[in-house]
Write an enzyme that holds these catalytic residues in place. Structure first.
Site, mmCIF file in Angstrom:
data_model
loop_
_atom_site.group_PDB
_atom_site.id
_atom_site.type_symbol
_atom_site.label_atom_id
_atom_site.label_comp_id
_atom_site.label_asym_id
_atom_site.label_seq_id
_atom_site.Cartn_x
_atom_site.Cartn_y
_atom_site.Cartn_z
ATOM 1 N N HIS A 1 17.984 19.781 -14.433
ATOM 2 C CA HIS A 1 19.234 20.068 -13.715
ATOM 3 C C HIS A 1 19.000 21.149 -12.666
ATOM 4 C CE1 HIS A 1 20.681 18.050 -17.329
ATOM 5 N NE2 HIS A 1 21.823 17.834 -16.720
ATOM 6 N N GLU B 1 22.865 4.669 -11.371
ATOM 7 C CA GLU B 1 22.492 5.182 -10.053
ATOM 8 C C GLU B 1 21.870 4.096 -9.177
ATOM 9 O OE1 GLU B 1 22.005 6.807 -12.838
ATOM 10 O OE2 GLU B 1 22.833 8.816 -12.584
#
Ligand SMILES: Cc1ncc(C[n+]2csc(CCOP(=O)(O)OP(=O)(O)O)c2C)c(N)n1
Ligand SMILES: [Mg+2]
Lengths: 321, 324
Positions: free
Chosen positions: B127, B60
């Site tokens: 999540h 990322e």
């Protein structure tokens, strides 16, 4: 020796001398209280930043770090703009909004200004290289980082991503044996940082960071490879940071013998010596070079000093494009 | 107008902008071959190929930084984070470089950082997160969170065409649960403008994202008890549309701020401050916040159901506020 080779040698010398002169003058300006922020010493790094930047073509881009003053100068950043940045004036590349070589970018000159967070410039350079590949342009991105920064996750991520995408990029790792006060032995456990490249599937080379010709020769090869679709290269340049990390740092933690040893390897003094021996340089040429450099530096300084500070009424402007 | 899901609206916007402008490209994890963990990028890889729809390694930081450099050199990257939770690994290039770049260097930096966002699907602490406040607190970023398919498409197209870095959070709870009429052609919905999603006179419910449908449901039920609520859908969290907020507050005099992110230092706190700074004399009651508590997002359904606000908690709070 060919006349063109002579000119080329003199050019390399000129850029290194100019780098040192701008660095020296910035330090003096700081001591005179004319610089509100800090500055990073450049001594020991001149051959790396100049040698590597001189390997670039005009359309290429460079994403430097904080020891690469030479690369800025080679790409056309004037001493005046560099002083103006240090003096926090509105005429600086960051309009007085960023400190010393941080944010001293100029896209027209192919210079990407860095943020402090090391080694973020590597990741931004990935994007420049990506854009060249995307548009099928024969251009290359060059970026610099340090031995300390090589321990950051972004260093490994960048090498890996560059190798996977086969990006036209060259990474220069300036191993100056210290990251602020932390010596190499506390920074990494392998013998040669260039080996990190092999681990990610790209070539890793080592050069003498105090030999401008060596730096440039190796960078030219890597750039050639990148430009022709061969992908990224990591070049590790060995040197020694000859002064403190930044202005405030007296660096008493560095053993004197180490500095003495590296003083004898000064990139500019040794290059000059070689040029005298090869009869490329003589007293007259050196004097002319010095005069020109002094003039550029003092003109630049004057221009910067005469430049206004940013107007506080502009404080909140330009947060968004 | 055809009726499509929130997810299809996102997918349509991506297809149309990729077609319209070849400087637009996408990068992220599993967005190509797979078409994205939620299928938001379905069909793009087949149509545009690996040159423009890039399955990256897991990195990322590096791919967010790559987007910065590519945008500087004239491209318009769209970065997908697999979940908003994983944006923390790419935080540095976004908040340090992208956010400050124009202020320091004067170059536009057109990037969209997209991510499926928020809870409601029992996906646990990593999540389900709502990290918008991190970015709203950073000068130089736009933060957008749509609440319905029409806005999702129009706001995403605006975000892609915007010259600034935009954080674009997609409430994944709404991906398949929300459908609506969406024009098949490309169109834009302006960034920075809130929408009055439901008009009313007694209470202003100021909210965004997946809480908008909850607020609308609550308003309809409250209407039966003669409590009339106005629902302001912020759509853009940063910069905030203070005008629309204040116009509504001046009309109703009562404010309920609603978000599924945690309470402390959340967007709701900022809205409460804006209201008390600018419309204090119009207030008939203290400002009420309905938010998640200050805990990580828990997994077990009874826990997450208690964690995440819904129409019932809005109804309860609105009644207390109404009878203050
Ligand atoms: C991510 C990050 N952490 C900390 C710092 C503070 N810092 C600035 S320079 C520096 C040392 C860098 O060492 P190195 O990479 O070897 O480069 P050098 O300064 O030696 O040229 C540190 C710790 C930083 N700039 N970025
Ligand atoms: Mg170092």
């Amino acid at each position: 020796m060919l006349e063109s080779d002579k000119t080329d040698h003199i050019k390399l010398l000129y850029w290194m001398m100019l780098t040192r002169a701008v660095d020296d003058r910035t330090i003096s300006l700081a001591k005179l209280g004319k610089i509100p922020g800090t500055i990073f010493s450049q001594k020991g790094h001149e051959a790396i930043s100049v040698g590597a930047a001189c390997a670039l073509s005009a359309a290429d881009v460079v994403a430097p770090m904080h020891r690469d003053l030479g690369a800025y100068l080679v790409r056309g950043m004037t001493p005046g703009r560099i002083f103006s940045q240090a003096m926090a004036r509105s005429t600086s590349p960051s309009q007085g909004r960023d400190v010393n070589t941080h944010g001293m970018g100029d896209i027209e000159l192919g210079i990407i200004g860095y943020v402090s967070h090391l080694p973020q410039a590597m990741t931004v350079a990935l994007g420049a290289a990506f854009s060249f590949q995307y548009r099928n342009e024969p251009r290359v991105a060059l970026t610099f980082t340090g031995d300390g920064a090589s321990s950051e996750g972004a260093f490994s991520e960048s090498l890996n991503l560059a190798a996977v995408l086969k990006l036209p990029i060259v990474f220069i790792l300036e191993d100056n044996q210290y990251a602020y006060s932390t010596p190499s032995k506390y920074q990494y456990a392998i013998t040669d940082l260039a080996a990190r490249a092999t681990a990610f599937g790209l070539p890793g080379m080592t050069v003498s960071g105090n030999n401008v010709l060596d730096v440039r020769r190796t960078t030219i090869k890597a750039i050639h490879r990148a430009r022709n679709g061969g992908g990224p290269t990591l070049i590790k340049a060995n040197t020694m940071r000859m002064e403190g990390h930044a202005l405030h740092d007296s660096a008493e933690y560095v053993p004197k013998e180490l500095l003495d040893k590296w003083k004898a390897k000064d990139p500019i003094a040794n290059y000059k010596k070689m040029l005298y021996e090869k009869k490329v340089l003589n007293r007259r040429t050196e004097k002319l070079l010095l005069e020109q450099i002094n003039k550029e530096v003092s003109n630049g300084e004057q221009w910067a000093e005469n430049s206004p500070y940013p107007d506080p009424s502009t404080l909140t402007e330009g947060v968004y494009a | 107008m055809p009726e499509i899901t929130f997810l299809q609206a996102i997918n349509q916007a991506l297809h149309q902008e990729m077609e319209a402008d070849n400087t637009v490209f996408m990068l992220g994890q599993d967005i190509g071959i797979l078409g994205g963990a939620f299928k938001a990028t379905e069909g793009l890889f087949d149509k545009f190929g690996r040159e423009r729809v890039i399955d990256t390694p897991m990195c990322e930081y590096a791919f967010s930084g790559l987007a910065n450099g590519a945008a500087l050199m004239g491209l318009r990257p769209i970065v997908e984070f697999q979940f908003a939770d994983f944006i923390s690994t790419g935080f540095d290039p976004i908040v340090q470089f992208a956010a400050t770049h124009h202020y320091r260097q004067n170059n536009p930096l057109p990037i969209v950082f997209r991510a499926p966002w928020g809870g409601g699907s029992y996906a646990g602490p990593f999540h389900s997160q709502c990290p918008e406040a991190w970015f709203a607190h950073t000068a130089g970023l736009k933060v957008v969170i749509p609440s319905n398919p029409y806005d999702a498409k129009g706001l995403l197209i605006s975000a892609i065409r915007d010259p600034n870095p935009v954080i674009f959070f997609e409430p994944k709870y709404l991906y398949r649960s929300q459908s609506g009429e969406v024009p098949s052609d490309a169109y834009t919905v302006d960034l920075g403008l809130a929408n009055v999603a439901h008009t009313g006179d007694d209470i202003s419910i100021i909210t965004y994202g997946a809480m908008v449908p909850e607020a609308i449901t609550a308003s309809k039920i409250l209407h039966k008890s003669n409590i009339s609520c106005e629902v302001i859908d912020l759509r853009t969290i940063s910069p905030l549309d203070s005008q629309t907020i204040l116009d509504s507050v001046k009309k109703t005099g009562k404010v309920l701020v609603l978000h599924e992110a945690r309470k402390t230092a959340g967007i709701g706190a900022e809205i409460a401050a804006i209201v008390s700074e600018n419309a204090f004399e119009y207030l008939d009651a203290p400002i009420t916040r309905v938010t998640a508590p200050d805990t990580p997002v828990p997994y077990s359904p009874p826990l997450e159901n208690a964690y995440r606000p819904n129409s019932d908690s809005v109804i309860q709070a609105a009644k207390t506020l109404y009878y203050f």
